[in-house]
Scaffold this motif. Structure first.
Motif, PDB file in Angstrom:
ATOM      1  N   VAL A  25       0.874  -1.175   0.000  1.00  0.00           N
ATOM      2  CA  VAL A  25       0.000   0.000   0.000  1.00  0.00           C
ATOM      3  C   VAL A  25       0.907   1.220   0.000  1.00  0.00           C
ATOM      4  O   VAL A  25       1.803   1.330   0.839  1.00  0.00           O
ATOM      5  N   CYS A  26       0.700   2.138  -0.928  1.00  0.00           N
ATOM      6  CA  CYS A  26       1.591   3.299  -1.017  1.00  0.00           C
ATOM      7  C   CYS A  26       1.206   4.363  -0.001  1.00  0.00           C
ATOM      8  O   CYS A  26       0.169   4.997  -0.114  1.00  0.00           O
ATOM      9  N   ILE A  27       2.049   4.520   1.009  1.00  0.00           N
ATOM     10  CA  ILE A  27       1.965   5.694   1.890  1.00  0.00           C
ATOM     11  C   ILE A  27       3.291   6.426   1.677  1.00  0.00           C
ATOM     12  O   ILE A  27       4.337   5.962   2.135  1.00  0.00           O
ATOM     13  N   PRO A  28       3.262   7.548   0.943  1.00  0.00           N
ATOM     14  CA  PRO A  28       4.535   8.253   0.695  1.00  0.00           C
ATOM     15  C   PRO A  28       5.250   8.576   2.001  1.00  0.00           C
ATOM     16  O   PRO A  28       4.614   8.901   3.012  1.00  0.00           O
ATOM     17  N   HIS A  29       6.570   8.466   1.993  1.00  0.00           N
ATOM     18  CA  HIS A  29       7.349   8.745   3.205  1.00  0.00           C
ATOM     19  C   HIS A  29       8.768   9.115   2.821  1.00  0.00           C
ATOM     20  O   HIS A  29       9.273   8.676   1.794  1.00  0.00           O
ATOM     21  N   LEU A  30       9.420   9.903   3.653  1.00  0.00           N
ATOM     22  CA  LEU A  30      10.816  10.276   3.388  1.00  0.00           C
ATOM     23  C   LEU A  30      11.729  10.039   4.585  1.00  0.00           C
ATOM     24  O   LEU A  30      12.856   9.605   4.419  1.00  0.00           O
ATOM     25  N   CYS A  31      11.265  10.355   5.791  1.00  0.00           N
ATOM     26  CA  CYS A  31      12.202  10.281   6.920  1.00  0.00           C
ATOM     27  C   CYS A  31      12.311   8.879   7.500  1.00  0.00           C
ATOM     28  O   CYS A  31      13.257   8.590   8.233  1.00  0.00           O
ATOM     29  N   HIS A  32      11.396   7.986   7.159  1.00  0.00           N
ATOM     30  CA  HIS A  32      11.413   6.628   7.705  1.00  0.00           C
ATOM     31  C   HIS A  32      12.573   5.792   7.140  1.00  0.00           C
ATOM     32  O   HIS A  32      12.871   5.855   5.953  1.00  0.00           O
ATOM     33  N   ILE A  33      13.232   5.048   8.015  1.00  0.00           N
ATOM     34  CA  ILE A  33      14.204   4.040   7.573  1.00  0.00           C
ATOM     35  C   ILE A  33      13.827   2.773   8.330  1.00  0.00           C
ATOM     36  O   ILE A  33      13.702   2.807   9.555  1.00  0.00           O
ATOM     37  N   SER A  34      13.642   1.662   7.609  1.00  0.00           N
ATOM     38  CA  SER A  34      13.167   0.467   8.312  1.00  0.00           C
ATOM     39  C   SER A  34      14.188   0.025   9.350  1.00  0.00           C
ATOM     40  O   SER A  34      15.387   0.162   9.153  1.00  0.00           O
ATOM     41  N   SER A  35      13.670  -0.487  10.448  1.00  0.00           N
ATOM     42  CA  SER A  35      14.446  -0.975  11.603  1.00  0.00           C
ATOM     43  C   SER A  35      15.115   0.140  12.404  1.00  0.00           C
ATOM     44  O   SER A  35      15.981  -0.137  13.220  1.00  0.00           O
ATOM     45  N   MET A  36      14.770   1.375  12.136  1.00  0.00           N
ATOM     46  CA  MET A  36      15.323   2.454  12.960  1.00  0.00           C
ATOM     47  C   MET A  36      14.208   3.259  13.610  1.00  0.00           C
ATOM     48  O   MET A  36      13.070   3.220  13.155  1.00  0.00           O
ATOM     49  N   THR A  37      14.552   3.968  14.661  1.00  0.00           N
ATOM     50  CA  THR A  37      13.552   4.749  15.390  1.00  0.00           C
ATOM     51  C   THR A  37      12.922   5.787  14.457  1.00  0.00           C
ATOM     52  O   THR A  37      13.640   6.482  13.739  1.00  0.00           O
ATOM     53  N   ASP A  38      11.605   5.864  14.487  1.00  0.00           N
ATOM     54  CA  ASP A  38      10.918   6.873  13.676  1.00  0.00           C
ATOM     55  C   ASP A  38      10.683   8.124  14.503  1.00  0.00           C
ATOM     56  O   ASP A  38      10.364   8.042  15.693  1.00  0.00           O
ATOM     57  N   ASP A  86      -5.804   4.450 -11.792  1.00  0.00           N
ATOM     58  CA  ASP A  86      -6.876   3.601 -11.260  1.00  0.00           C
ATOM     59  C   ASP A  86      -6.574   3.115  -9.841  1.00  0.00           C
ATOM     60  O   ASP A  86      -7.473   2.793  -9.082  1.00  0.00           O
ATOM     61  N   PHE A  87      -5.278   3.033  -9.504  1.00  0.00           N
ATOM     62  CA  PHE A  87      -4.886   2.522  -8.185  1.00  0.00           C
ATOM     63  C   PHE A  87      -3.879   3.486  -7.541  1.00  0.00           C
ATOM     64  O   PHE A  87      -2.709   3.168  -7.380  1.00  0.00           O
ATOM     65  N   PRO A  88      -4.346   4.702  -7.179  1.00  0.00           N
ATOM     66  CA  PRO A  88      -3.402   5.714  -6.682  1.00  0.00           C
ATOM     67  C   PRO A  88      -2.731   5.336  -5.368  1.00  0.00           C
ATOM     68  O   PRO A  88      -1.719   5.908  -5.016  1.00  0.00           O
ATOM     69  N   ASP A  89      -3.317   4.380  -4.635  1.00  0.00           N
ATOM     70  CA  ASP A  89      -2.736   4.029  -3.342  1.00  0.00           C
ATOM     71  C   ASP A  89      -1.879   2.765  -3.410  1.00  0.00           C
ATOM     72  O   ASP A  89      -1.516   2.200  -2.396  1.00  0.00           O
ATOM     73  N   THR A  90      -1.570   2.332  -4.629  1.00  0.00           N
ATOM     74  CA  THR A  90      -0.815   1.094  -4.772  1.00  0.00           C
ATOM     75  C   THR A  90       0.653   1.392  -5.023  1.00  0.00           C
ATOM     76  O   THR A  90       0.989   2.303  -5.773  1.00  0.00           O
ATOM     77  N   CYS A  91       1.519   0.614  -4.395  1.00  0.00           N
ATOM     78  CA  CYS A  91       2.961   0.807  -4.546  1.00  0.00           C
ATOM     79  C   CYS A  91       3.364   0.631  -6.011  1.00  0.00           C
ATOM     80  O   CYS A  91       2.977  -0.338  -6.655  1.00  0.00           O
ATOM     81  N   VAL A  92       4.118   1.601  -6.524  1.00  0.00           N
ATOM     82  CA  VAL A  92       4.595   1.496  -7.898  1.00  0.00           C
ATOM     83  C   VAL A  92       6.129   1.394  -7.919  1.00  0.00           C
ATOM     84  O   VAL A  92       6.770   1.642  -8.922  1.00  0.00           O
ATOM     85  N   SER A  93       6.695   1.037  -6.745  1.00  0.00           N
ATOM     86  CA  SER A  93       8.154   0.900  -6.618  1.00  0.00           C
ATOM     87  C   SER A  93       8.882   2.173  -7.033  1.00  0.00           C
ATOM     88  O   SER A  93       9.747   2.157  -7.905  1.00  0.00           O
TER      89      SER A  93
END
Ligand code: SF4
Ligand code: SF4
Ligand code: FES
Length: 229
Positions: free
Chosen positions: A31-44, A208-215
Motif C-alpha cells: 500500500v503506497c503511503i509516501p514517506h521520506l524520513c522513515h528508515i526500516s528498523s530504525m527509530t521513527d 486507477d490505483f493511486p494508493d498502490t505501490c509502484v516501486s
C-alpha cells in the motif's frame, strides 16, 4: 514466539506481527503511503509528516503519522481518503518549496499530486528529516552528529561544528540523505527554482490505483523502503 494482530487498512483485513508500525504494514502489503524520513528498523521521529493516515477510533478519525503509529489489534486505518490526500499534498508542496534541489523531494511531491508550488522557494539544503542523525547513532553507535539549535536555526552538525575523533568517516550519513541527489536537470540556482515533474513515480503511476505501490525510485539511490524488502 511471534505474536500477530489483525488490523483493517483501507477496507482490507491485514495480519501482521505485533509491534510494527502502520507504515511498515503498508510497505509490507504494497500500500503506497509516501514517506521520506522513515528508515526500516530504525527509530521513527515523524519528521517529514508525509506518511499521515486517518486512524478511526470510536467513530472518530484522527490524522497521525503512520511511521510512529503502532499497529494494534482491531485498528482501522484509512491511507488514501480525500482529506488525507489534500493534507499530504500540502505537506509535499511545502517540502518541495523548502528543498527543491532534492530529486527525492521532487519525486515524492509528484507522487503526492503536487502540480504547482504556491509557497516561496527557500532552497534549503536540509529538510531536517534526521535520517543522518539516526543512522549515525543507531547503525554506527557513533552519535557524531546531531540536531543543533531551535526553530529556524535548527540544523544538523558535529558537536561545536568540528568532526569528532569518534566519527568513523563511514559516509553513511551522506549516502542516506535525501538531499544528495539533485533534480534531473541539475542543481537549481536560488531564484530559479521550479517543480521538476520528470520523476520515475509519475511515469509508473496508475490513476486507477493511486494508493498502490509502484516501486518509486526516489532519485536513483534513495529508495522507498518497499524496494529494500
Ligand atoms: S561519517 Fe561520521 S557522522 Fe557520518 S554516519 Fe559515519 S560516523 Fe556518523
Ligand atoms: S542532512 Fe540530509 S539526512 Fe540529515 S537531516 Fe538534513 S536532509 Fe535529512
Ligand atoms: S515517514 Fe513518517 S513522518 Fe516521515
Amino acid at each position: 514466539m511471534q505474536h500477530y494482530i489483525t488490523m483493517n487498512m483501507d477496507g482490507a483485513k491485514l495480519r501482521t506481527p505485533q509491534g510494527v508500525s502502520v507504515l511498515d504494514v503498508a510497505v509490507e502489503y504494497g500500500v503506497c503511503i509516501p514517506h521520506l524520513c522513515h528508515i526500516s528498523s530504525m527509530t521513527d521521529i515523524g519528521a517529514c509528516r508525509l506518511c499521515i493516515v486517518e486512524h478511526v477510533s470510536n467513530g472518530r478519525s484522527k490524522i497521525t503519522t503512520s511511521c510512529t503509529l503502532e499497529a494494534k489489534e482491531g485498528m482501522v486505518v484509512r491511507t488514501n481518503t480525500d482529506r488525507i490526500r489534500a493534507f499530504r499534498k500540502n505537506v509535499a508542496e511545502l517540502l518541495v518549496a523548502e528543498a527543491p534541489n532534492s530529486r527525492a523531494v521532487q519525486d515524492v511531491a509528484v507522487r503526492c499530486g503536487v502540480t504547482n508550488v504556491r509557497y516561496p522557494f527557500r532552497n534549503e539544503n536540509c529538510i531536517l528529516c534526521g535520517r543522518c542523525v539516526r543512522v549515525c547513532a543507531e547503525v554506527w553507535q557513533a552519535k557524531a552528529i546531531g540536531f543543533i539549535g531551535r526553530g529556524k536555526d535548527r540544523h544538523v552538525d558535529f558537536p561545536f561544528g568540528t568532526r569528532p575523533d569518534f566519527c568513523k568517516m563511514c559516509g553513511t550519513c551522506v549516502d542516506i540523505c535525501p538531499m544528495t541527489i539533485t533534480p534531473c536537470n541539475g542543481p537549481m540556482k536560488p531564484g530559479e527554482e521550479y517543480l521538476c515533474g520528470q520523476c520515475e513515480s509519475q511515469l509508473t503511476m496508475n490513476a486507477d490505483f493511486p494508493d498502490t505501490c509502484v516501486s518509486c525510485d526516489l532519485g536513483k539511490g534513495f529508495h522507498c523502503e518497499r524496494q529494500r524488502a
